[in-house]
Design an enzyme around this catalytic site. Structure first.
Site, PDB file in Angstrom:
ATOM      1  N   CYS A  91      50.476  31.835  53.230  1.00 54.52           N
ATOM      2  CA  CYS A  91      49.737  31.356  52.056  1.00 54.52           C
ATOM      3  C   CYS A  91      49.459  29.863  52.114  1.00 54.52           C
ATOM      4  O   CYS A  91      48.544  29.381  51.431  1.00 54.52           O
ATOM      5  CB  CYS A  91      50.507  31.674  50.771  1.00 54.52           C
ATOM      6  SG  CYS A  91      50.686  33.438  50.457  1.00 54.52           S
ATOM      7  N   GLN A 152      57.214  40.492  49.255  1.00 54.80           N
ATOM      8  CA  GLN A 152      57.208  39.300  48.411  1.00 54.80           C
ATOM      9  C   GLN A 152      57.475  39.622  46.945  1.00 54.80           C
ATOM     10  O   GLN A 152      58.112  38.844  46.233  1.00 54.80           O
ATOM     11  CB  GLN A 152      55.870  38.560  48.536  1.00 54.80           C
ATOM     12  CG  GLN A 152      55.699  37.848  49.861  1.00 54.80           C
ATOM     13  CD  GLN A 152      54.515  36.896  49.858  1.00 54.80           C
ATOM     14  OE1 GLN A 152      54.210  36.256  48.861  1.00 54.80           O
ATOM     15  NE2 GLN A 152      53.848  36.798  50.994  1.00 54.80           N
ATOM     16  N   SER A 210      43.682  37.093  27.358  1.00 55.83           N
ATOM     17  CA  SER A 210      45.016  37.584  27.720  1.00 55.83           C
ATOM     18  C   SER A 210      46.052  37.100  26.705  1.00 55.83           C
ATOM     19  O   SER A 210      46.011  35.959  26.244  1.00 55.83           O
ATOM     20  CB  SER A 210      45.392  37.095  29.116  1.00 55.83           C
ATOM     21  OG  SER A 210      46.635  37.618  29.507  1.00 55.83           O
ATOM     22  N   SER A 244      49.890  36.637  40.972  1.00 54.65           N
ATOM     23  CA  SER A 244      48.507  36.335  41.345  1.00 54.65           C
ATOM     24  C   SER A 244      47.796  37.611  41.783  1.00 54.65           C
ATOM     25  O   SER A 244      48.409  38.523  42.342  1.00 54.65           O
ATOM     26  CB  SER A 244      48.474  35.302  42.465  1.00 54.65           C
ATOM     27  OG  SER A 244      49.199  35.776  43.592  1.00 54.65           O
ATOM     28  N   HIS A 345      44.070  33.938  44.194  1.00 56.47           N
ATOM     29  CA  HIS A 345      44.833  33.508  45.366  1.00 56.47           C
ATOM     30  C   HIS A 345      44.238  34.116  46.632  1.00 56.47           C
ATOM     31  O   HIS A 345      44.811  35.042  47.210  1.00 56.47           O
ATOM     32  CB  HIS A 345      46.287  33.928  45.173  1.00 56.47           C
ATOM     33  CG  HIS A 345      47.230  33.479  46.246  1.00 56.47           C
ATOM     34  ND1 HIS A 345      46.914  32.511  47.191  1.00 56.47           N
ATOM     35  CD2 HIS A 345      48.509  33.872  46.535  1.00 56.47           C
ATOM     36  CE1 HIS A 345      47.945  32.333  47.998  1.00 56.47           C
ATOM     37  NE2 HIS A 345      48.919  33.149  47.618  1.00 56.47           N
ATOM     38  N   CYS A 375      54.618  28.061  48.223  1.00 54.84           N
ATOM     39  CA  CYS A 375      55.543  28.987  48.889  1.00 54.84           C
ATOM     40  C   CYS A 375      54.760  29.839  49.877  1.00 54.84           C
ATOM     41  O   CYS A 375      53.569  30.085  49.705  1.00 54.84           O
ATOM     42  CB  CYS A 375      56.261  29.861  47.860  1.00 54.84           C
ATOM     43  SG  CYS A 375      55.153  30.899  46.875  1.00 54.84           S
TER      44      CYS A 375
END
Length: 389
Positions: A91, A152, A210, A244, A345, A375
């Protein structure tokens, strides 16, 4: 040693990484080429002056194989004398590209270099570079970690359990990300960084409506009874709402020495001050942002309180919230225009996307110092400090 400055930064809008996403029809090479053309047009430089283009892409297979960055350079219309390479630090791939580019300028290896990244997760799904039944880790890793590594999402659950982060806090953080991103769009704060592409002008995943009540109704995304037995401390609170999404997008930044910028009549946005990269436990996997932040601050001779703005990649709410608990950073300074939970992402593009958003936010808010950290799969993290000029 010379300095390195960012003089321009641009990104595409970010689309859903699904076949019906707004950018799914665009080949990844063309996504990246669009940012490269935009970078040159906005800066006004002659692309023949670029010494190298360093791009990040995670799933380097299929339409993202064969050194995607090189073909984006050619598609963008740059002279064929401009070289390019593609790197993978998961990432953090395009943040690593920024590190490499800046370090090349500082050392004198480059005068002008582009750091960039792309990922089309609609066309090249995550893990498509690992054929079914194949082991990408090898026997030595299996021997070292006999109980096995984890996905993950399970790492995000372990982080939530270790730091005592509730589902309610994670959902509230996710809602805040959407609210900040929507406000940034409504206030024109993304106009300077986004280069519309084929009629797509805005990020597709931002959900202004949201609420925590809506997110509370989502089911856990990573529940697995075998992992539940192995890790009884997990309460399975990570959902699609506080993580994400998968996305398509590209981004790019133009880096050179301040001397070169002055010679070309370009105004730098920020100086690339300090860099760090760390490894961490590959089972927890996503906690490297904590030691990376400490390491880069020590290198910079700064404290957490010296930093005016932070970009901490929102792979999962639990990652940012655990980082905040350990560092003591003020959450009001973190991802002020929203983060990956809202904006998206696109893996290989996210490093330079964060940098693009960060430098424009620095200019808009008059920030002196900013810190970016990400990360990365396998227990890795990049961090860097930027300084206004």
């Amino acid at each position: 040693m010379r300095d390195a400055v960012i003089v321009e930064a641009v990104r595409t809008p970010i689309g859903k990484g699904k076949p019906n996403g707004t950018l799914a029809h665009v080949h990844p090479v063309e996504l990246l080429a669009h940012t490269l053309r935009s970078l040159v047009e906005r800066s006004g430089i002659d692309p023949a002056l670029i010494d190298d283009v360093i791009g990040g892409t995670v799933d380097q297979v299929g339409e993202q194989a064969m050194n995607t960055t090189r073909y984006a350079v050619l598609s963008a219309g740059f002279p064929d004398t401009v070289p390019a390479t593609t790197v993978d630090r998961q990432c953090g791939s395009s943040q690593q590209a920024v590190h490499f580019a800046a370090q090349g300028v500082q050392s004198g290896a480059y005068d002008i270099v582009v750091a960039c990244g792309v990922e089309s997760m609609s066309r090249v799904p995550m893990w498509s570079n690992v054929p079914a039944g194949k082991d990408p880790f090898g026997p030595g890793v299996a021997e070292r970690y006999p109980e096995g590594l984890v996905p993950q999402g399970v790492s995000a659950e372990l982080i939530a359990a270790k730091w005592g982060i509730s589902r309610e806090r994670m959902d509230a953080f996710a809602v805040s990300s959407h609210q900040k991103a929507a406000a940034a769009w409504n206030n024109g704060l993304f106009d300077a960084e986004v280069a519309p592409l084929e009629g797509v002008t805005r990020d597709e995943c931002v959900r202004p409506a949201s609420t925590t009540e809506i997110l509370a109704g989502l089911k856990p995304a990573y529940y697995d009874p075998a992992f539940g037995e192995r890790f009884p401390q997990i309460d399975w609170s990570v959902t699609a709402g506080n993580a994400s999404p998968i996305n398509d997008g590209a981004s790019a930044v133009l880096i050179m020495s301040s001397e070169t910028a002055d010679r070309l009549g370009l105004r730098p946005i920020a100086r690339l001050h300090s860099f760090a990269v760390t490894g961490s436990d590959p089972v927890l996997m996503l906690t490297g942002v904590i030691p990376a932040t400490d390491k880069v601050l020590r290198k910079a001779g700064l404290t957490i309180d010296d930093i005016d703005l932070f970009e901490v990649n929102e792979a999962f709410s639990s990652v940012v919230l655990s980082w905040q608990q350990e560092t003591g950073a003020d959450l009001a300074k973190v991802n002020v225009h929203g983060g990956a939970i809202a904006l998206g992402h696109p893996l290989g593009a996210s490093g330079t996307r964060l940098t693009t958003t960060l430098v424009h936010a620095m200019r808009a808010r008059g920030a002196r110092y900013a810190l970016q950290t990400m990360c990365e799969a396998g227990g890795l993290a990049n961090a860097m400090v930027l300084e206004a000029v």
